[in-house]
Design a protein around this motif. Structure first.
Motif, PDB file in Angstrom:
ATOM      1  N   THR A   3       1.323  -3.750   6.733  1.00  0.00           N
ATOM      2  CA  THR A   3       1.195  -3.231   4.819  1.00  0.00           C
ATOM      3  C   THR A   3       1.069  -2.464   4.498  1.00  0.00           C
ATOM      4  N   ALA A   4       1.885  -1.322   5.470  1.00  0.00           N
ATOM      5  CA  ALA A   4       2.135   0.314   4.813  1.00  0.00           C
ATOM      6  C   ALA A   4       3.947   0.138   4.976  1.00  0.00           C
TER       7      ALA A   4
ATOM      8  N   CYS B  55       1.090  -1.228  -0.030  1.00  0.00           N
ATOM      9  CA  CYS B  55      -0.127   0.040   0.118  1.00  0.00           C
ATOM     10  C   CYS B  55       0.642   0.977  -0.014  1.00  0.00           C
TER      11      CYS B  55
ATOM     12  N   GLY C 268      -3.591  -2.811   1.051  1.00  0.00           N
ATOM     13  CA  GLY C 268      -3.766  -1.064   0.341  1.00  0.00           C
ATOM     14  C   GLY C 268      -5.043  -0.765   0.272  1.00  0.00           C
ATOM     15  N   GLU C 269      -5.303   0.182  -0.543  1.00  0.00           N
ATOM     16  CA  GLU C 269      -6.266   1.126  -0.631  1.00  0.00           C
ATOM     17  C   GLU C 269      -7.542   1.283  -1.875  1.00  0.00           C
TER      18      GLU C 269
ATOM     19  N   PHE D  40       0.138   3.489  12.074  1.00  0.00           N
ATOM     20  CA  PHE D  40       0.115   2.163  12.717  1.00  0.00           C
ATOM     21  C   PHE D  40      -0.559   1.147  11.725  1.00  0.00           C
ATOM     22  N   CYS D  41      -0.463   0.578  10.499  1.00  0.00           N
ATOM     23  CA  CYS D  41      -0.327  -0.341   9.551  1.00  0.00           C
ATOM     24  C   CYS D  41       1.095  -1.193   9.309  1.00  0.00           C
TER      25      CYS D  41
ATOM     26  N   CYS E  43      -9.065   5.124   3.526  1.00  0.00           N
ATOM     27  CA  CYS E  43      -8.446   6.007   4.088  1.00  0.00           C
ATOM     28  C   CYS E  43      -8.869   7.874   4.164  1.00  0.00           C
TER      29      CYS E  43
ATOM     30  N   GLY F 145      -8.158  -5.381   3.793  1.00  0.00           N
ATOM     31  CA  GLY F 145      -6.998  -5.467   3.507  1.00  0.00           C
ATOM     32  C   GLY F 145      -6.370  -4.779   3.097  1.00  0.00           C
TER      33      GLY F 145
ATOM     34  N   MET G  21      -0.315   3.486   1.043  1.00  0.00           N
ATOM     35  CA  MET G  21      -1.057   5.872   1.760  1.00  0.00           C
ATOM     36  C   MET G  21       0.180   5.470   3.394  1.00  0.00           C
ATOM     37  N   GLY G  22       0.711   4.170   3.544  1.00  0.00           N
ATOM     38  CA  GLY G  22       1.567   4.720   4.618  1.00  0.00           C
ATOM     39  C   GLY G  22       1.236   5.316   6.342  1.00  0.00           C
ATOM     40  N   CYS G  23       0.230   5.080   6.126  1.00  0.00           N
ATOM     41  CA  CYS G  23      -0.656   5.181   7.725  1.00  0.00           C
ATOM     42  C   CYS G  23       0.772   4.866   9.177  1.00  0.00           C
TER      43      CYS G  23
HETATM   44  S1  SF4 Z   1      -3.646  -0.752   3.984  1.00  0.00           S
HETATM   45 FE1  SF4 Z   1      -5.233   0.431   4.524  1.00  0.00          FE
HETATM   46  S2  SF4 Z   1      -4.369   1.623   7.015  1.00  0.00           S
HETATM   47 FE2  SF4 Z   1      -2.689   0.325   5.728  1.00  0.00          FE
HETATM   48  S3  SF4 Z   1      -1.384   1.915   4.749  1.00  0.00           S
HETATM   49 FE3  SF4 Z   1      -2.851   0.967   3.380  1.00  0.00          FE
HETATM   50  S4  SF4 Z   1      -4.979   2.633   3.667  1.00  0.00           S
HETATM   51 FE4  SF4 Z   1      -3.305   2.733   5.720  1.00  0.00          FE
END
Ligand code: SF4
Length: 348
Positions: free
Chosen positions: A123-124, A114, A159-160, A120-121, A193, A157, A116-118
Motif C-alpha cells: 500500500t505504501a 497510505c 491506510g493508517e 515491506f508494505c 504503525c 487494511g 507511512m511508507g513502511c
Molecule cells: S498501510 Fe500500514 S503497513 Fe502499509 S505503509 Fe501504511 S501504516 Fe505501514
C-alpha cells in the motif's frame, strides 16, 4: 441544486442534531439508523414507521450510500478480497478471512493509499491518495455483511487508521451502536504503525482493541523498516502502549512480521522480550508475505518456530498467524487497490 447529505457519514449524535434542525425528535435518529444498517434500506420511501412528510423531505435533502465491490477475488483457502471503486474513482480493498471456529474476520481500509511508507508494505508504494469518509469505512462492513456473516473486524487494511482519527472514531461509533452494526468493542481491533500522540488520544475517545505493528525490537532495524520510527522511536512508543494497556485494562497486540535476515534472529527475540516486559501484551508473529517488487523473503519454518519458542519460554504470549490469501495478494501488506491481475471468483 445542493449536493445531498449522505446519512452514512453521520453518527447517532450527528443525526440527532441534524433531525433537530428539521424539527424532529431525537428518537427518530435511532429509527432511521435501524432502517439504514439493520434493514439495509437505501430508499426513504421504504421507512414505513416514519411519516410520509419526513420521508419526502429526507429524500430531497439526503441520500444513503452503498458500496458494491467492483471485483471479488477468492483464494483457495476461502479468503475473499473485495475491491471497491469510490465515487471519485479512488480504489480501496477489504478482505474477508475465514476463521476455523468462528465467523469470518473482516479487514477494512481507512485511507486510499497510505503516507507511512513502511518498506515491506505494498500500500505504501502509492503514497496517500486521501482519507476515507465515515460512510466509506462503514460501507465496507455493510458490503461484506451482504456477502455473509462477519464475526470480527480489524482496521488493518489500506491506510493508517490513526492518521484519519476523527472519521475512524465516527465509523467505530456506528459499528458499535446497537441499532447500527451492533458490534461489541471486543470484536473490533485497530492497528497502527505507532503514532504516539494519537494512541494516547484514542484511549480517551473510544474503547477498541489496539494492535501495534512493531516488526523490530531496536530503533536501527525498526527505522529501516518503518520510517515513522524516526518520529516516534521505541522509547516513546512502548511507554505509550503500556499507558494504553493500563488505562483501558486491555492487552495490546504487537504485530511482528518476520523477515529473513532482518529481524528474525534470537538476539532480536531477546531484545523483544526485554522491550515488551513493561506492557500487558501479546505478540502476533506473521511470516513475511512475498509480493511483487519486495526485496524481502520470509524466514524458513525452523527459524520462525525458534523465534516463537524463545518468546513463549520467557513468558510472552506469542501466536503465529497463518498468512491467508497470499495467492490473491490479500495477505498483510499486500493490498494495493489496483484492478490489474484480477482473477474474479467464479459465480456461486
Ligand atoms: S498501510 Fe500500514 S503497513 Fe502499509 S505503509 Fe501504511 S501504516 Fe505501514
Amino acid at each position: 441544486m445542493e449536493e445531498k447529505i449522505d446519512l452514512k457519514n453521520m453518527t447517532h449524535e450527528g443525526l440527532v442534531a441534524y433531525l433537530a434542525e428539521l424539527g424532529q425528535p431525537a428518537f427518530r435518529a435511532r429509527q432511521l439508523i435501524k432502517w439504514i444498517y439493520q434493514q439495509r434500506v437505501t430508499d426513504f420511501a421504504a421507512m414505513t414507521n416514519v411519516s410520509k412528510a419526513l420521508r419526502d423531505e429526507l429524500s430531497v435533502r439526503c441520500r444513503i450510500s452503498t458500496l458494491t465491490p467492483a471485483t471479488v477475488q477468492c483464494s483457495h483457502d476461502g479468503t475473499r478480497k473485495y475491491l471497491f471503486q469510490l465515487e471519485d474513482d479512488a480504489t480501496i480493498e477489504a478482505v474477508r478471512i475465514p476463521m476455523e471456529k468462528e465467523k469470518a474476520t473482516l479487514c477494512i481500509s481507512t485511507q486510499a493509499g497510505c503516507a507511512m511508507g513502511c518498506v515491506f508494505c505494498m500500500t505504501a508504494t502509492t503514497g496517500l491518495v486521501r482519507n476515507l469518509s465515515v460512510a466509506e469505512i462503514v460501507n465496507q462492513v455493510c458490503a461484506a455483511l451482504a456477502d455473509g456473516p462477519v464475526g470480527n473486524i480489524v482496521l488493518m487494511g489500506m491506510g493508517e487508521p490513526l492518521h484519519n482519527l476523527d472519521n475512524v472514531i465516527d465509523a467505530l461509533n456506528i459499528i458499535f451502536l446497537d441499532e447500527g452494526l451492533g458490534y461489541g468493542a471486543r470484536r473490533v481491533t485497530l492497528s497502527t504503525c505507532g503514532l504516539v500522540p494519537e494512541i494516547l488520544a484514542l484511549k480517551d475517545r473510544i474503547k477498541v482493541n489496539l494492535a501495534v505493528s512493531l516488526n523490530a525490537a531496536d530503533d536501527q532495524v525498526r527505522s529501516r523498516l518503518m520510517p515513522i520510527n524516526k518520529r516516534y522511536p521505541l522509547a516513546e512508543l512502548i511507554p505509550a502502549c503500556a499507558e494504553f494497556a493500563r488505562a483501558t485494562k486491555q492487552r495490546v497486540t504487537f504485530e511482528y512480521i518476520l523477515i529473513k535476515g532482518v529481524n528474525d534472529s534470537l538476539a532480536m527475540a531477546k531484545k523483544l522480550v526485554k522491550l515488551l516486559h513493561p506492557v500487558r501484551c501479546k505478540v502476533n508473529l506473521i511470516a513475511f508475505n512475498e509480493h511483487q517488487g519486495a526485496d524481502f523473503e520470509p524466514p524458513d519454518e525452523a527459524t520462525i518456530r525458534a523465534f516463537q519458542e524463545y518468546l513463549l519460554e520467557r513468558g510472552l504470549v506469542a501466536t503465529l498467524r497463518a498468512g491467508k490469501g497470499c495467492d490473491i495478494d490479500a495477505a498483510c501488506g499486500q493490498l494495493k487497490g489496483r484492478m490489474d491481475k484480477v482473477a474474479q471468483c467464479a459465480a456461486e
